[in-house]
Design an enzyme around this catalytic site. Structure first.
Site, mmCIF file in Angstrom:
data_model
loop_
_atom_site.group_PDB
_atom_site.id
_atom_site.type_symbol
_atom_site.label_atom_id
_atom_site.label_comp_id
_atom_site.label_asym_id
_atom_site.label_seq_id
_atom_site.Cartn_x
_atom_site.Cartn_y
_atom_site.Cartn_z
ATOM 1 N N HIS A 84 25.205 40.161 3.836
ATOM 2 C CA HIS A 84 23.780 39.903 4.101
ATOM 3 C C HIS A 84 22.992 41.210 4.189
ATOM 4 O O HIS A 84 21.845 41.266 3.747
ATOM 5 C CB HIS A 84 23.597 39.119 5.399
ATOM 6 C CG HIS A 84 23.724 37.640 5.246
ATOM 7 N ND1 HIS A 84 22.885 36.886 4.439
ATOM 8 C CD2 HIS A 84 24.579 36.754 5.806
ATOM 9 C CE1 HIS A 84 23.226 35.615 4.509
ATOM 10 N NE2 HIS A 84 24.255 35.504 5.325
ATOM 11 N N HIS A 98 31.220 38.444 5.199
ATOM 12 C CA HIS A 98 30.094 37.545 4.933
ATOM 13 C C HIS A 98 28.799 38.117 5.514
ATOM 14 O O HIS A 98 27.764 38.173 4.831
ATOM 15 C CB HIS A 98 30.394 36.171 5.536
ATOM 16 C CG HIS A 98 29.305 35.172 5.347
ATOM 17 N ND1 HIS A 98 29.406 34.109 4.477
ATOM 18 C CD2 HIS A 98 28.065 35.059 5.912
ATOM 19 C CE1 HIS A 98 28.285 33.406 4.517
ATOM 20 N NE2 HIS A 98 27.459 33.957 5.389
ATOM 21 N N GLU A 99 28.856 38.569 6.768
ATOM 22 C CA GLU A 99 27.650 39.111 7.415
ATOM 23 C C GLU A 99 27.276 40.477 6.839
ATOM 24 O O GLU A 99 26.094 40.781 6.655
ATOM 25 C CB GLU A 99 27.837 39.187 8.933
ATOM 26 C CG GLU A 99 28.124 37.858 9.597
ATOM 27 C CD GLU A 99 27.148 36.750 9.239
ATOM 28 O OE1 GLU A 99 25.960 37.040 8.983
ATOM 29 O OE2 GLU A 99 27.572 35.578 9.207
ATOM 30 N N CYS A 153 26.812 29.015 5.433
ATOM 31 C CA CYS A 153 25.855 30.031 5.849
ATOM 32 C C CYS A 153 24.689 29.341 6.554
ATOM 33 O O CYS A 153 24.195 28.311 6.076
ATOM 34 C CB CYS A 153 25.355 30.798 4.624
ATOM 35 S SG CYS A 153 24.151 32.079 4.987
#
Length: 194
Positions: free
Chosen positions: A154, A150-151, A108
């Site tokens: 966030h 993953h994004e 990351c």
């Protein structure tokens, strides 16, 4: 313009982000800056909270990874019809995920110099608006799905560290503290916790 990326430890990285509409001030400029920031940091994805903007927006480029990957390895990471994407995701919502899961290395940009093996669903179906604010519903697989997840995390205030076993997280604690304090540097602009 390349923006500083928030380092691990900033509260905004743990915030559930807000949806936006096409009238969001400076949206086009923000998206352009996010792409420039991501590529400047040699990343494959970047979410708005990582550049200190708590909105449901992220960008993903799995095409570069696909194109660089050895053909034999690619077969394990991409389905045949997937040659990668270069896409902007606004107000994304994961509708479904496969029972099939796989483990792969993740890093990351907010947590430099660390990578860990993370288990994620092999495929997801996601609803989102693209840069033109056209509604999309698509299914993604393998590495592309992993990058999106993953994004997306966030924008939910979740980091890949949250998927690790408690003992692994405990062993990483010292390194994470150093990242938060700016004692571990990246080769791109970062904003550390004061």
């Amino acid at each position: 313009m390349q923006l500083p990326i928030l380092a691990y430890g900033h509260d905004i990285l743990r915030k559930q982000c807000d949806e936006i509409d096409p009238s969001y001030p400076g949206l086009d400029k923000l998206i352009d800056n996010m792409w420039e920031t991501m590529y400047g940091a040699n990343g494959c994805g970047l979410a708005a909270p990582q550049v200190n903007v708590p909105v449901r927006l992220f960008v993903v480029d799995s095409k570069s990874t696909h194109d660089r990957m050895d053909e034999v390895i690619r077969e394990d990471h991409f389905v045949r019809e997937d040659t990668g994407i270069v896409e902007t995701f606004i107000n994304a919502n994961i509708l479904d995920e496969s029972d099939d899961a796989w483990i792969d290395e993740e890093g990351c940009l907010s947590i430099p110099a660390l990578t860990e093996r993370v288990k994620r669903p092999w495929s997801i179906t996601i609803e989102y608006f693209n840069r033109q604010f056209e509604k999309q519903t698509k299914t993604f697989y393998g590495t592309t799905a992993r990058m999106i997840q993953h994004e997306y995390d966030h924008t939910e205030g979740v980091l890949y560290l949250d998927y690790l076993k408690p003992l692994t997280r405990k062993l990483l604690h010292g390194k994470l503290e150093k990242i938060a304090k700016g004692q571990i540097k990246a080769k791109y602009p970062m904003q550390f916790v004061k």
